[in-house]
Write an enzyme that holds these catalytic residues in place. Structure first.
Site, mmCIF file in Angstrom:
data_model
loop_
_atom_site.group_PDB
_atom_site.id
_atom_site.type_symbol
_atom_site.label_atom_id
_atom_site.label_comp_id
_atom_site.label_asym_id
_atom_site.label_seq_id
_atom_site.Cartn_x
_atom_site.Cartn_y
_atom_site.Cartn_z
ATOM 1 N N CYS A 1 12.385 27.881 -21.327
ATOM 2 C CA CYS A 1 12.194 27.814 -19.870
ATOM 3 C C CYS A 1 13.463 28.252 -19.156
ATOM 4 C CB CYS A 1 11.828 26.398 -19.438
ATOM 5 S SG CYS A 1 10.530 25.645 -20.426
ATOM 6 N N CYS B 1 3.169 30.912 -20.548
ATOM 7 C CA CYS B 1 2.863 29.676 -19.820
ATOM 8 C C CYS B 1 2.469 29.958 -18.381
ATOM 9 C CB CYS B 1 4.044 28.716 -19.861
ATOM 10 S SG CYS B 1 5.537 29.389 -19.134
HETATM 11 FE FE1 FES Z 1 6.865 27.756 -18.885
HETATM 12 FE FE2 FES Z 1 8.704 25.936 -18.932
HETATM 13 S S1 FES Z 1 6.775 25.843 -19.829
HETATM 14 S S2 FES Z 1 8.828 27.907 -18.151
#
Ligand code: FES
Length: 152
Positions: free
Chosen positions: A102, A33
């Protein structure tokens, strides 16, 4: 979707910033991400006196780093090692399953900062493993991340 505590820590994160001449600094990211978390610890006589963080990431990452710094201040190194992504998520009254990964950033950046502290002081912290730079590749015992689990 998010508990009140998560929203509170996201809207008013505690301990944001950096510590000059910190005893230990840890940075980890999630390549999938692109989120990055940096944790600073001030350690005196084996006690974590202060903790600050900077997170470039999603709301759950901000909230978990805020909570992790709150949990770690005042703890011994041994106690700090027991803080896991699950305990951070529990302290926030839970995270949606797709956001559990996360919270790994919070656990891993904390460990990375402790690792840095140990390295600087030439000591070994029992039970502390060498941190990984990318939690996404990390085969973690509490790993809740699955393919397509919805990073932002
Ligand atoms: Fe990447 Fe939450 S979506 S840490």
């Amino acid at each position: 979707m998010y508990s009140e505590k998560v929203m509170d820590h996201f809207m008013n994160p505690r301990n944001v910033g950096e510590i000059e001449n910190a005893s230990g600094v840890g940075t980890v990211g999630n390549a999938k991400c692109g989120d990055i978390m940096k944790v600073y610890l001030q350690i005196e006589d084996g006690i974590i006196k202060d903790a600050k963080f900077k997170t470039f990431g999603c709301g759950a990452a901000v909230a978990t780093s805020s909570m992790a710094t709150e949990l770690v201040i005042g703890k011994t190194i041994e106690e700090a090692l027991k803080i896991t992504n699950k305990s951070v998520a529990e302290a926030l009254d839970g995270l949606p399953p797709v956001k559990m990964h996360c919270s790994l950033l919070a656990e891993e950046s904390l460990h990375a900062a402790l690792w840095d502290y140990a390295k600087k002081n030439n000591i070994t912290i029992e039970g502390l493993k060498e941190p990984v730079a990318d939690v996404h590749d990390h085969d973690h015992h509490d790993h809740d991340h699955e393919e397509g689990s919805g990073c932002c």
